[in-house]
Design a protein around this motif. Sequence first.
Motif, PDB file in Angstrom:
ATOM      1  N   ALA A 134       0.826  -1.207   0.000  1.00  0.00           N
ATOM      2  CA  ALA A 134       0.000   0.000   0.000  1.00  0.00           C
ATOM      3  C   ALA A 134       0.858   1.255   0.000  1.00  0.00           C
ATOM      4  CB  ALA A 134      -0.928  -0.016   1.216  1.00  0.00           C
ATOM      5  N   ARG A 135       1.932   1.227   0.794  1.00  0.00           N
ATOM      6  CA  ARG A 135       2.818   2.393   0.809  1.00  0.00           C
ATOM      7  C   ARG A 135       3.451   2.609  -0.568  1.00  0.00           C
ATOM      8  NH1 ARG A 135       5.903   1.418   6.643  1.00  0.00           N
ATOM      9  NH2 ARG A 135       4.137   2.109   7.966  1.00  0.00           N
ATOM     10  N   GLY A 136       3.881   1.487  -1.195  1.00  0.00           N
ATOM     11  CA  GLY A 136       4.454   1.632  -2.530  1.00  0.00           C
ATOM     12  C   GLY A 136       3.434   2.145  -3.537  1.00  0.00           C
ATOM     13  N   LEU A 141       0.956   6.155  -6.904  1.00  0.00           N
ATOM     14  CA  LEU A 141      -0.252   6.870  -7.313  1.00  0.00           C
ATOM     15  C   LEU A 141      -0.083   8.377  -7.193  1.00  0.00           C
ATOM     16  CD1 LEU A 141      -3.054   4.624  -5.792  1.00  0.00           C
ATOM     17  CD2 LEU A 141      -2.512   4.938  -8.201  1.00  0.00           C
ATOM     18  N   GLN A 142       0.625   8.811  -6.168  1.00  0.00           N
ATOM     19  CA  GLN A 142       0.876  10.244  -6.049  1.00  0.00           C
ATOM     20  C   GLN A 142       1.668  10.760  -7.259  1.00  0.00           C
ATOM     21  OE1 GLN A 142       2.793  10.679  -2.264  1.00  0.00           O
ATOM     22  NE2 GLN A 142       0.858  10.704  -1.110  1.00  0.00           N
ATOM     23  N   ALA A 143       2.679   9.981  -7.657  1.00  0.00           N
ATOM     24  CA  ALA A 143       3.454  10.384  -8.836  1.00  0.00           C
ATOM     25  C   ALA A 143       2.585  10.336 -10.089  1.00  0.00           C
ATOM     26  CB  ALA A 143       4.667   9.472  -8.991  1.00  0.00           C
ATOM     27  N   GLU A 144       1.717   9.340 -10.186  1.00  0.00           N
ATOM     28  CA  GLU A 144       0.850   9.232 -11.355  1.00  0.00           C
ATOM     29  C   GLU A 144      -0.155  10.371 -11.410  1.00  0.00           C
ATOM     30  OE1 GLU A 144      -0.894   5.412 -11.165  1.00  0.00           O
ATOM     31  OE2 GLU A 144       0.939   4.348 -11.701  1.00  0.00           O
ATOM     32  N   VAL A 145      -0.730  10.710 -10.249  1.00  0.00           N
ATOM     33  CA  VAL A 145      -1.692  11.814 -10.216  1.00  0.00           C
ATOM     34  C   VAL A 145      -1.029  13.114 -10.647  1.00  0.00           C
ATOM     35  CG1 VAL A 145      -3.102  13.230  -8.678  1.00  0.00           C
ATOM     36  CG2 VAL A 145      -3.214  10.744  -8.531  1.00  0.00           C
ATOM     37  N   THR A 146       0.178  13.330 -10.142  1.00  0.00           N
ATOM     38  CA  THR A 146       0.904  14.546 -10.538  1.00  0.00           C
ATOM     39  C   THR A 146       1.158  14.564 -12.039  1.00  0.00           C
ATOM     40  OG1 THR A 146       1.981  14.577  -8.375  1.00  0.00           O
ATOM     41  CG2 THR A 146       2.973  15.895 -10.113  1.00  0.00           C
ATOM     42  N   ALA A 147       1.615  13.423 -12.566  1.00  0.00           N
ATOM     43  CA  ALA A 147       1.869  13.359 -14.007  1.00  0.00           C
ATOM     44  C   ALA A 147       0.577  13.491 -14.804  1.00  0.00           C
ATOM     45  CB  ALA A 147       2.565  12.041 -14.345  1.00  0.00           C
ATOM     46  N   LEU A 148      -0.511  12.885 -14.300  1.00  0.00           N
ATOM     47  CA  LEU A 148      -1.777  12.974 -15.018  1.00  0.00           C
ATOM     48  C   LEU A 148      -2.331  14.395 -15.016  1.00  0.00           C
ATOM     49  CD1 LEU A 148      -3.973  11.418 -16.493  1.00  0.00           C
ATOM     50  CD2 LEU A 148      -5.078  11.035 -14.296  1.00  0.00           C
ATOM     51  N   THR A 186       1.295   0.047 -13.785  1.00  0.00           N
ATOM     52  CA  THR A 186       0.536   1.250 -13.441  1.00  0.00           C
ATOM     53  C   THR A 186       1.368   2.503 -13.603  1.00  0.00           C
ATOM     54  OG1 THR A 186       1.246   1.000 -11.164  1.00  0.00           O
ATOM     55  CG2 THR A 186      -0.849   0.013 -11.762  1.00  0.00           C
ATOM     56  N   SER A 187       2.540   2.376 -14.164  1.00  0.00           N
ATOM     57  CA  SER A 187       3.483   3.477 -14.122  1.00  0.00           C
ATOM     58  C   SER A 187       3.153   4.538 -15.132  1.00  0.00           C
ATOM     59  CB  SER A 187       4.891   2.943 -14.365  1.00  0.00           C
ATOM     60  OG  SER A 187       4.997   2.519 -15.679  1.00  0.00           O
TER      61      SER A 187
END
Length: 372
Positions: A134-136, A141-148, A186-187
């Motif tokens: 979950a931590r990973g 997901l935080q990085a993905e949200v930022t990129a999205l 998911t990257s």
Amino acid sequence: SQVSFEEESQNPPAVGHWKPLMPSKGDKEEAESGCQDAGGVAEPQSTEQLNVSRLRSSSVEIREKGSEFLRDELHKAQKELKLKDKECERLSKVREQLEQELEELTASLFEEAHKMVREANTKQAAAEKQLREARGKIDMLQAEVTALKTLVITSTPSSPNRELHPQLQSPSKAGFRKGHGRNKSTSSAMVSAASQGVAPEPGSRECKEVDSILFAEFQAWKESPTLDKSCSFLDRIYREDVTPCLDFTKQELSELVRVAVEQNTLTMEPVAAHAVPVGKGAAEECGGPKKCALSGLPRTCRHRIMLGDSGNYYYISPSCRARITAVCNFFTYIRYIQQGLVRQDVELMYWEVMRLRREMSLAKLGFYPSEM
């Protein structure tokens, strides 16, 4: 005559001598004296015999009564003893039953305790594993949200962001963006946004026309987005794009790769130039830097994948990597739509899906960027 009658009545005739029925005291004494005179010693002996016989008879009677009493007491004691034996036997059975139940209860308690301990250890290990995952995922997901967010805000089909689309840059600038980092299924929305196909020639323009059937299926799916491939939208894409794109020579491994992509558990990372598989068996099973595990052909493998947490790495060629990446990019984008992260017009989302489908088709046909 009267005188003679009186005389006769006064002097009755002596017919005979009358003996008294019971001897009188005098007669008795006479008899005893006569006996003494006749026998002398015989009389005491008979008396003693009589007394002895009386004593014997009384003793026999007493003995019979005593033996009868003792027999009755013996019968009573035997009956009581039998009752006590039965009671002891019953109590012994009760004690054995209680001991057996106690042993069974103790064994079941120990077994239940060991089972609870094992379950607790298993749950603790699973919880720790889920916590790490979950931590990973949170970080990812935080990085993905930022990129999205960057993708949605700064890049649209009408005005694309050149930083996110290397094919739109000049060759001199695009050369600095070669290479690929560690990918997961998911990257990186950056990878999903970047075109993996052949760059169009300068000055050429594409003409696009919405297919009514495909657009209707996408709109129906967009109303209630799901990853269930039974819906008409995903069923068509599975049949026409995903399944052919992930159809490799090694059928068993291909199926595992497809499941890992669907479950979002596939990890892809570049291989160092000096990396060599440990052991000859592992190199044959998972491929190697000079052999692709999916196609089975001798190819230079610059990347390797891991399915879930198995710990086994499979070396893949650039072509196989391009096909897997194209499918991962498609699933990443529709997951974003399902989670409500993509806030665009339905038609723009439709064309992005079509672009990702084109990338899968091109990868299936063997077209992939040179940096792979």
